[in-house]
Enzyme design. Structure first.
Site, PDB file in Angstrom:
ATOM      1  N   LYS A  97      35.058  50.421  33.962  1.00 32.38           N
ATOM      2  CA  LYS A  97      36.174  49.478  33.935  1.00 32.38           C
ATOM      3  C   LYS A  97      35.715  48.024  33.832  1.00 32.38           C
ATOM      4  O   LYS A  97      36.327  47.217  33.137  1.00 32.38           O
ATOM      5  CB  LYS A  97      37.038  49.672  35.186  1.00 32.38           C
ATOM      6  CG  LYS A  97      37.868  50.948  35.171  1.00 32.38           C
ATOM      7  CD  LYS A  97      38.658  51.086  36.454  1.00 32.38           C
ATOM      8  CE  LYS A  97      39.719  52.160  36.360  1.00 32.38           C
ATOM      9  NZ  LYS A  97      39.234  53.466  35.959  1.00 32.38           N
ATOM     10  N   GLU A 127      40.829  43.216  41.758  1.00 34.17           N
ATOM     11  CA  GLU A 127      41.860  42.685  40.869  1.00 34.17           C
ATOM     12  C   GLU A 127      43.064  42.200  41.664  1.00 34.17           C
ATOM     13  O   GLU A 127      43.334  42.671  42.780  1.00 34.17           O
ATOM     14  CB  GLU A 127      42.337  43.761  39.881  1.00 34.17           C
ATOM     15  CG  GLU A 127      41.332  44.115  38.831  1.00 34.17           C
ATOM     16  CD  GLU A 127      41.873  45.137  37.851  1.00 34.17           C
ATOM     17  OE1 GLU A 127      41.222  45.338  36.812  1.00 34.17           O
ATOM     18  OE2 GLU A 127      42.932  45.734  38.114  1.00 34.17           O
ATOM     19  N   HIS A 158      49.357  57.142  42.100  1.00 29.54           N
ATOM     20  CA  HIS A 158      48.706  56.790  40.839  1.00 29.54           C
ATOM     21  C   HIS A 158      48.651  57.961  39.858  1.00 29.54           C
ATOM     22  O   HIS A 158      47.934  57.893  38.857  1.00 29.54           O
ATOM     23  CB  HIS A 158      47.289  56.236  41.083  1.00 29.54           C
ATOM     24  CG  HIS A 158      47.250  55.092  42.054  1.00 29.54           C
ATOM     25  ND1 HIS A 158      47.749  53.842  41.756  1.00 29.54           N
ATOM     26  CD2 HIS A 158      46.802  55.013  43.342  1.00 29.54           C
ATOM     27  CE1 HIS A 158      47.600  53.046  42.804  1.00 29.54           C
ATOM     28  NE2 HIS A 158      47.034  53.728  43.781  1.00 29.54           N
ATOM     29  N   ARG A 188      40.523  59.604  24.637  1.00 30.74           N
ATOM     30  CA  ARG A 188      40.855  61.016  24.411  1.00 30.74           C
ATOM     31  C   ARG A 188      42.351  61.129  24.174  1.00 30.74           C
ATOM     32  O   ARG A 188      43.079  60.137  24.244  1.00 30.74           O
ATOM     33  CB  ARG A 188      40.484  61.850  25.640  1.00 30.74           C
ATOM     34  CG  ARG A 188      41.114  61.288  26.921  1.00 30.74           C
ATOM     35  CD  ARG A 188      40.943  62.185  28.113  1.00 30.74           C
ATOM     36  NE  ARG A 188      41.255  61.524  29.369  1.00 30.74           N
ATOM     37  CZ  ARG A 188      42.485  61.311  29.839  1.00 30.74           C
ATOM     38  NH1 ARG A 188      43.534  61.702  29.119  1.00 30.74           N
ATOM     39  NH2 ARG A 188      42.681  60.705  30.988  1.00 30.74           N
TER      40      ARG A 188
END
Length: 657
Positions: free
Chosen positions: A116, A200, A235, A297
């Site tokens: 990430k 973040e 999530h 993907r």
């Protein structure tokens, strides 16, 4: 175009890939573990090969064993599906070393988007907006805490190699930062072998909107519009839709162009998804979206994109991987209508969405209303080794309201027996007022979870139907149920006591035949049924002023009724035949069956209602009781005997004058 491919996956996605490939004339090779020896993808494939024991690490993640099978079968390319090895660059390189094409991006492209922090740095260079935060290499706890202070709370700690919510912690207060950091590091290490994290800004009113992108080996890249995946739990996506509610053309173009820039920045080839977090505090605007990650993907939710664009994304994958140009240019792509996808899982929602396992005793999904992508059928096992998905239920209509109504109907018509599922929870979501109005954010489910998991009410009519079916010991298609109950033929006008369990509720009542109609009493109320007909598994009840149709599934002492889009399961505790099965000085068998319990003994003093004999018939037990106070004169049967309808079982000594 390839002539033969191997699908390095299982279940729903393996079946989905095969469906398109076989339609294109491509032979498909499947792999399977011990647990999947009789799985649907194995039956569907042209060839299938055993890969190893049931655990994933010993089967579907064995890249070397897969390559052995590839060489053995003359396969030209491998489709990875999603999960497992689909984003493993080492597997891609191993295939390339053996001159086998990977149906997806290159190992280099996967690596660039796999971490990430590196991906976000790359996106910043490409001019793609990213969430404010720290994505650097310094992993000192005090330094990270200082960076969190600079960003401003709340913040989100994320494992840099994470996914699916693992290694992720929201922190609202600086005093909780240290413990949250430890948890994220620990989970990142255990789940991905990488303890490093990034920090973040946490978006307080977030929406999760992703863009489907496609690139080819000739430098072309397009986007196929957006999907809204905001309806999430921990999530994990629950229901996805396309297009996104409230999306403007200005914002769609801005997000689409950013996603294409992201793909072109790494010369991407194949299907990919660029995921964005949206700050929806003030609605959707072109300055309020930020890059989260790129999935290199095919996504689980790709069918909603297929339905609104009319394109087969697996076919696109196969064409691009075989060297062709993209089938369409950006200006040729259009959005048509609205689509939803609901993920039907074997899971116990009230118990925290715990995965469930067991045998699918009955599975019937509404393929007339919805597209059903599934890898299981009636009789299959949902094992503890893999994702407990039963099916993806996908609908398409002209507009959002109509599509949501179709999804509600398709879920209501879904019939699953044998294990607990999230069907009722999904159906409740389709009826949620905010969701129906398109007011969606990632916190909706958590905010309203208690209301969403409330069990459906149990109508009195459904209880009456369960009593009628429970009393029917020899169901005859297209016949009046009552006529097949031996006890009532022998003792008309009497009532039969019944005892059912439904969830945590005990229901005790009686059922009586009155000139072809039924009177069912329970919980101090009475339900009158004018007639009941059973045709196969379809039960039709006439209540006088209306009829109700239900579907019936019965196994052993368990009844499942599907009515008004709800599933109601009843356990038959016991069918007690007391006075109904006795007369004066005798206890008589009301039906053919086996003696499974024998308490009566000659010379024994008994009281009225004492259980003397239990008969098993049609896999249900029926207790026969003493008709009066007295003394047992003779027991005419033994334990294990098979007896006929009307057979004399026990006699009592005559009463004194």
């Amino acid at each position: 175009m390839f002539k033969k491919i191997l699908i390095a996956n299982r279940g729903e996605i393996a079946c989905r890939v095969m469906r398109t490939a076989q339609q294109m004339g491509i032979q498909c090779v499947a792999i399977y573990s011990d647990a999947d020896a009789n799985a649907q993808h194995v039956h569907m494939a042209d060839e299938a090969y055993h890969i190893g024991p049931s655990p994933v690490a010993e089967s579907y993640l064995k890249a070397d064993k897969i390559i052995e099978i590839v060489k053995r079968t003359g396969v030209e390319a491998v489709h990875p599906g999603y999960g497992f090895l689909s984003e493993n660059p080492d597997f891609v390189e191993a295939l390339e070393a053996n001159n086998i094409r990977f149906i997806g991006p290159s190992a280099d492209e996967i690596r660039k988007m796999g971490l990430k922090d590196a991906a976000k740095a790359l996106m910043e260079e490409a001019g793609v907006p990213v969430v404010p935060g720290y994505h650097g290499d310094n992993q000192d706890a005090d330094f990270l805490a200082a960076e969190a202070e600079k960003i401003g709370y709340p913040v989100l700690i994320k494992a840099r190699a994470g996914g699916g919510g693992k290694g992720m912690r929201r922190v609202d207060d600086p005093k909780d930062f240290a413990s949250a950091l430890e948890g994220a590091i620990r989970e990142g290490q255990s789940s991905f072998g990488d303890p490093r994290v990034l920090i973040e800004k946490y978006i307080t009113t977030p929406r999760h909107i992703e863009i489907q992108v496609f690139g080819d080996d000739h430098g072309n890249a397009v986007h196929l519009f957006e999907r809204d995946c905001s309806l999430q739990r921990r999530h994990q996506k629950v229901i996805e839709e396309a297009p996104a509610p409230g999306m403007t053309e200005e914002m769609r173009n801005a997000m689409g162009e950013a996603a294409v820039r992201a793909a072109k920045a790494i010369n991407y080839s194949g299907a990919g998804t660029v995921e964005f977090i949206i700050d929806a505090a003030n609605g959707l605007n072109p300055n309020g979206f930020y890059f989260m990650e790129m999935n290199t993907r095919l996504q689980v939710e790709h069918p909603v994109t297929e339905l609104i664009t009319g394109q087969d994304l697996v076919a696109w994958q196969l064409r691009v991987a075989s060297g062709e140009h993209l089938p369409m240019a950006q200006e040729e792509l259009r959005i048509n209508g609205w689509a939803f996808e609901a993920r039907l899982y074997a899971e116990d929602v009230p118990k925290g969405f715990l995965p469930a396992t067991g045998k699918l005793q009955h599975l019937a999904l509404d393929d007339q209303t919805a597209r059903i992508d599934s890898g299981v059928a009636t009789g299959d096992e949902i094992s503890p080794f893999y994702d407990p998905m039963i099916a993806k239920i996908i609908v398409h209509a002209n507009d959002r309201a109509e599509a949501l109504q179709k999804l509600n109907k398709a879920l209501g018509n879904s019939e699953i027996v044998g294990l607990v599922t999230n069907k009722d929870f999904l159906k409740a979501l389709t009826e949620h007022q905010d969701f129906a109005q398109g007011k969606v954010d990632t916190g909706l489910i958590d905010r309203d979870l208690d209301a969403l998991i409330q069990p459906a009410p149990l109508p009195a009519e459904t209880i009456a139907a369960a009593f009628i079916v429970a009393s029917n010991l020899a169901q005859k298609p297209s016949a009046d149920i009552w006529q097949s109950v031996p006890a009532y033929r022998a003792w008309p006008g009497e009532s039969l006591p019944l005892h059912l369990h439904h969830a945590d509720r005990e229901i005790i009542g009686r059922i009586k035949l009155l000139e072809g109609a039924y009177k069912v009493g329970f919980d101090k109320q009475t339900v009158e049924v004018k007639s009941a007909k059973l045709d196969g598994d379809r039960l039709v009840l006439n209540f006088g002023d209306h009829q109700q149709k239900m579907r019936l599934h019965q196994t052993h002492n368990q009844l499942t009724l599907f009515a008004d889009g709800q599933r109601h399961q009843f356990d038959i505790v016991e069918v007690e035949l007391a006075e109904d099965a006795t007369s004066g000085d005798h206890v008589i068998s009301p039906m053919p069956g086996a003696i499974v319990d024998l308490k009566a003994k000659a010379g024994q003093a008994v009281q009225k209602g004492d259980k003397l004999i239990t008969i098993e018939a049609m896999k249900m037990e029926h207790a026969l009781a003493a008709p009066r106070d007295g003394v047992v004169a003779e027991v005419l049967v033994s334990l294990g005997d098979q007896v006929q309808d009307g057979a004399m079982l026990v006699t009592l000594e005559p009463e004194d004058e």
